[in-house]
Design a protein around this motif. Sequence first.
Motif, short mmCIF file in Angstrom:
data_model
loop_
_atom_site.label_atom_id
_atom_site.label_comp_id
_atom_site.label_asym_id
_atom_site.label_seq_id
_atom_site.Cartn_x
_atom_site.Cartn_y
_atom_site.Cartn_z
N LEU A 88 46.87 51.17 30.48
CA LEU A 88 47.27 49.73 30.60
C LEU A 88 45.90 48.91 30.26
CD1 LEU A 88 48.88 47.66 31.30
CD2 LEU A 88 48.41 47.88 33.78
N TYR A 89 44.76 49.24 30.55
CA TYR A 89 43.61 48.50 30.25
C TYR A 89 43.20 48.69 28.76
CZ TYR A 89 38.49 47.72 29.27
OH TYR A 89 37.41 47.15 28.97
N LEU A 90 43.75 49.35 27.79
CA LEU A 90 43.60 49.32 26.45
C LEU A 90 44.54 48.26 26.00
CD1 LEU A 90 45.73 50.68 23.95
CD2 LEU A 90 45.06 52.77 25.34
N CYS A 91 45.61 48.09 26.76
CA CYS A 91 46.94 47.18 26.08
C CYS A 91 46.41 45.93 26.30
CB CYS A 91 48.05 47.71 26.97
SG CYS A 91 48.85 49.24 26.49
N LEU A 92 45.49 45.42 27.19
CA LEU A 92 44.80 44.14 27.50
C LEU A 92 43.65 43.92 26.78
CD1 LEU A 92 44.87 44.70 31.52
CD2 LEU A 92 46.67 44.13 30.00
N LEU A 93 43.40 44.79 25.89
CA LEU A 93 41.93 44.33 25.14
C LEU A 93 42.37 43.54 23.83
CD1 LEU A 93 40.25 47.91 25.23
CD2 LEU A 93 39.37 45.62 26.28
N PRO A 94 41.44 42.91 23.20
CA PRO A 94 41.37 42.17 21.96
C PRO A 94 41.53 42.94 20.84
CG PRO A 94 39.23 41.89 22.78
CD PRO A 94 40.00 42.55 23.88
N SER A 95 41.89 42.38 19.70
CA SER A 95 42.00 43.37 18.44
C SER A 95 40.74 43.60 17.92
CB SER A 95 42.77 42.60 17.23
OG SER A 95 42.67 43.23 16.10
N VAL A 138 40.19 36.27 28.35
CA VAL A 138 41.44 36.87 28.55
C VAL A 138 41.52 37.92 29.32
CG1 VAL A 138 43.67 37.11 27.91
CG2 VAL A 138 42.59 35.16 27.15
N THR A 139 41.04 39.02 28.74
CA THR A 139 40.97 40.42 28.99
C THR A 139 40.56 40.54 30.58
OG1 THR A 139 40.92 41.27 26.69
CG2 THR A 139 40.23 42.84 28.69
N PRO A 140 39.36 39.93 30.93
CA PRO A 140 39.08 40.22 32.44
C PRO A 140 39.99 39.49 33.10
CG PRO A 140 36.97 39.56 31.09
CD PRO A 140 38.14 39.50 29.99
N LEU A 141 40.70 38.40 32.82
CA LEU A 141 41.75 37.72 33.96
C LEU A 141 42.71 38.51 33.85
CD1 LEU A 141 41.44 34.09 32.34
CD2 LEU A 141 40.48 34.98 34.60
N MET A 154 46.52 42.25 36.57
CA MET A 154 47.62 43.41 36.53
C MET A 154 46.92 44.72 36.92
SD MET A 154 48.85 42.37 32.60
CE MET A 154 50.06 43.57 32.66
N LEU A 155 45.85 44.94 36.98
CA LEU A 155 44.70 46.27 37.53
C LEU A 155 44.22 46.19 39.12
CD1 LEU A 155 43.33 47.47 34.42
CD2 LEU A 155 45.28 48.47 35.50
N ASN A 156 44.11 44.80 39.39
CA ASN A 156 43.79 44.58 40.87
C ASN A 156 42.52 45.66 41.21
OD1 ASN A 156 45.59 42.94 41.61
ND2 ASN A 156 47.15 44.52 42.14
N PRO A 161 31.98 48.27 26.76
CA PRO A 161 31.06 47.24 27.70
C PRO A 161 31.88 46.85 28.83
CG PRO A 161 30.76 46.82 25.21
CD PRO A 161 32.17 47.66 25.36
N MET A 162 33.17 46.26 28.59
CA MET A 162 33.88 45.58 29.49
C MET A 162 34.19 46.30 30.58
SD MET A 162 36.50 42.89 27.86
CE MET A 162 35.77 41.38 26.73
N ALA A 163 34.64 47.86 30.33
CA ALA A 163 34.85 48.58 31.10
C ALA A 163 33.85 49.15 32.18
CB ALA A 163 35.40 50.02 30.60
N THR A 164 32.55 49.02 31.98
CA THR A 164 31.41 49.30 32.74
C THR A 164 31.25 48.36 33.69
OG1 THR A 164 29.88 48.33 30.99
CG2 THR A 164 30.37 50.80 30.59
N VAL A 165 31.85 46.95 33.33
CA VAL A 165 31.71 46.11 34.63
C VAL A 165 32.88 46.05 35.26
CG1 VAL A 165 31.31 43.35 34.87
CG2 VAL A 165 30.19 44.67 32.87
N LEU A 166 34.06 45.96 34.61
CA LEU A 166 35.28 45.88 35.37
C LEU A 166 35.89 47.11 36.22
CD1 LEU A 166 37.45 44.34 32.46
CD2 LEU A 166 36.41 43.13 34.41
N PHE A 167 35.31 48.19 35.95
CA PHE A 167 35.47 49.39 36.66
C PHE A 167 34.30 50.17 37.40
CE2 PHE A 167 38.73 48.95 33.46
CZ PHE A 167 40.10 48.66 34.10
#
Length: 340
Positions: free
Chosen positions: A105-112, A145-148, A153-155, A280-286
Amino acid sequence: MKLLAKLRIDAFMLGILASVAVAALLPARGEAAEVLDWATKVAIGVLFLLYGARLHPREALAGLKHWRLHTSVLAVTFVVFPVLGLALRVLVPSVLSQELYTGLLYLCLLPSTVQSSIAFTSIARGNVAGAVVSASLSNLIGVFVTPLLVMLMLNTAGGATVSTGSVLAIVVQLLLPFLAGQLLRTRMQWLMKHATVTRVVDRGSVYLVVYAAFSAGMVEHIWSGIRPLSLIALVGVCIGLLAVVLGFTTLMSKLFGFDRGDRIVMIFCGSKKSLASGLPMATVLFAGHEVGLIVLPLMLFHQIQLFTCAALAGRWGRQAAAAEAAQEVSAGEPAPVAGA
């Protein structure tokens, strides 16, 4: 090269496979990884400098004004992909574990992606100016948009923050070289007459990205953190997801009446997800979670999209070259004599 043509082997795909093989045997570690990171950034900067020099300002402006194309790409990236990601929830726990589904689901929220989308568009003889705008816009918007979307969607536990460094990196590495190429366009025409230069940088930058991505996966040992059957199932899901999106973007581009160049942009920019932004986003978001397992779907999807789109780009590029050659031949034929 003639031997490869006779054997129907795509040299571009052969280069991709070679990059993966080298990364598997000799992954970049420590200082070598840092050098590779800088080499990739330099190659991408040079690539965008050449893109800027090759495009006439009128073409670049036309690409910027093509709002229907850009909104279509953004809709697929940030609406269609997330909806598909939510629909895949039915695969838990029978096919995917909760951790792997979270990563999917996370990969579906990422930019191109930016670099590979534009490089493949160039190789396929598509609308490069439109790809530059669509891919860059997707990444700039995705930073916010991705962090939002992740929080909605992932809480995820903890707060998600967005660094301005991501925006600055896109501007410095992509947009500034492109603008420099536009300004230096007249002085670089002697270089642009050699099509081999752009082709080498196009494909060379893709090889570097493939090697860097697969090398990082080998160093992090993310392939050993999952059972073989689960890995096979995840690969199948990623292939299916990409196939659905490729079919959707193809159909959508035809329904909107896009020409060949814009259809290529729609397919390549709309179907990809950015590993460069996602890791890089994953290391912060998760933070505090099993980040390795969460980014595994992204790593796999990234490799699959590179192989698939490389094959499509090579095929469409050869078709365009053959069509141009046929037109040149027909244009050089003498007009038929009346009564002959």
